[in-house]
Design an enzyme around this catalytic site. Structure first.
Site: not given
Ligand code: UT7
Length: 330
Positions: A116, A257, A287
């Site tokens: 990215c 980005h 993204n």
């Molecule tokens: O160019 C580089 C590319 N990558 C990035 O920029 C990614 C950077 N990271 C992020 O943008 C965020 O960390 C995410 C959007 C990927 C995730 O957000 P978060 O606030 O860090 O959520 P999390 O990973 O802590 O997940 C929270 C909950 C989890 O459930 P539990 O463990 O709390 O029960 C996940 O299993 O949300 C769950 N979860 C979802 N629920 C519904 C994860 N993905 C999803 C989904 N829909 N798509």
């Protein structure tokens, strides 16, 4: 004689027609529009048609940028394509794009993989090559078809990514106060495992088992990437400002980005720069990796948000984890 600076003569972008909304995704994986919007700011993303390649999108963006610059493919002697999704593992997408556009055979053509951050890496590379005096007109493209490497069964990644392409045309200028006035590039190679495609490379060629396991798709540790992304973007932005004896409030517009609205908001808070100075289109594109910054740049220009003399800060991070920033006096 070496030139004094490199200016952007034209910009363009291309987004596939197909819009995939959060509600549609919620029919195929366990997710919701509410979760995706509140965690990432994304409402929808564009998805390339099955017969639409990274090079097709890149060519469309490049044609728009060339027309904007008032140049033709015949004028280009340097083509750099930032991508992690070339049409083929070999050869470079740049050579395919060169042929499709009709760029002369004397042009240098190559791909650059910095995920990215690839567009900013490519911009700095092209700027240095033009600065050497050995190249006149560069075409720099960021293009990615992430839909091809996303596991559509994996809700933690598939909701975040989309397809698209953005391009700029660069040329030398005698005015040292205009154009790309600086760039900072870096990488945290100790964090390779945070975002990668585990199999299918030369170290681990694809096998029927690895494909069945989905190891040819992108895997990401989202939370860790989030933290490092905010830190890297904040630090590289501060570094480049300091290096050029500038304050954050002197920046007219930040073109970050587009990975997650919350990452952009965190950078805005750290830099103490209001969100109205940030270009945000992650809600409509998700993204798009290397395409993200040049699409945002082109949209901001076409919306009249960039005027002559404005100071722009481009800032990105990506798999690697790479990061980079660039300052442009428009
Ligand atoms: O160019 C580089 C590319 N990558 C990035 O920029 C990614 C950077 N990271 C992020 O943008 C965020 O960390 C995410 C959007 C990927 C995730 O957000 P978060 O606030 O860090 O959520 P999390 O990973 O802590 O997940 C929270 C909950 C989890 O459930 P539990 O463990 O709390 O029960 C996940 O299993 O949300 C769950 N979860 C979802 N629920 C519904 C994860 N993905 C999803 C989904 N829909 N798509």
């Amino acid at each position: 004689m070496a030139s004094k600076s490199t200016v952007i003569l034209g910009t363009g972008h291309y987004a596939p027609a197909r819009i995939l909304t959060n509600d549609e995704l919620a029919k195929t994986v366990e997710t919701s529009d509410e979760w995706i919007r509140t965690r990432s700011g994304i409402r929808e993303r564009r998805i390339a048609a099955p017969d639409e390649s990274t090079s097709d999108m890149a060519v469309a963006a490049a044609k728009a940028a060339l027309a904007d610059a008032g140049l033709t493919a015949a004028d280009i002697d340097l083509l750099i394509v930032a991508t992690v999704t070339p049409d083929l593992p070999l050869p470079a997408a740049a050579c395919i794009i060169q042929h499709k556009l009709g760029i002369p055979t004397h042009a240098a053509c190559f791909d650059l993989n910095a995920a990215c951050s690839g567009f900013i890496y490519s911009l700095d590379t092209a700027s240095a090559m033009i600065g050497s005096g050995r190249y006149r007109h560069a075409l720099v493209i960021g293009a990615d078809k992430l839909s091809a490497i996303v596991d559509w069964k994996e809700r933690t990644t598939c909701v975040l990514f989309g397809d698209g392409a953005g391009a700029v045309v660069l040329a030398a200028s005698d005015d040292p106060n205009r154009g790309i006035i600086g760039a900072r590039l870096g990488a945290y190679g100790d964090s390779v495992d945070l975002l990668k495609i585990p199999k299918g490379g030369s170290d681990n060629p694809a096998t029927p088992d690895s494909i069945a396991a989905g190891d040819h798709f992108m895997k990401m540790k989202g939370k860790e990437v989030f933290k490092l992304a905010v830190r890297a973007m904040d630090e590289t932005a501060r570094d480049i400002l300091e290096q050029h004896h500038l304050r954050a409030d002197q920046i007219s517009l930040v073109i970050p980005h587009q990975a997650n609205l919350r990452i952009i908001e965190a950078v805005s808070a750290y830099l103490e720069l209001p969100m109205d100075r940030f270009v945000v289109n992650v809600d409509r594109f998700g993204n798009t990796s290397a395409a993200s910054v040049p699409i945002a740049l082109d949209e901001a220009r076409k919306a009249g948000r960039i005027k002559s003399g404005d100071l722009l800060l481009l800032v990105a991070f990506g798999a690697g984890l790479t990061y980079g920033s660039a300052l442009i006096r428009w």
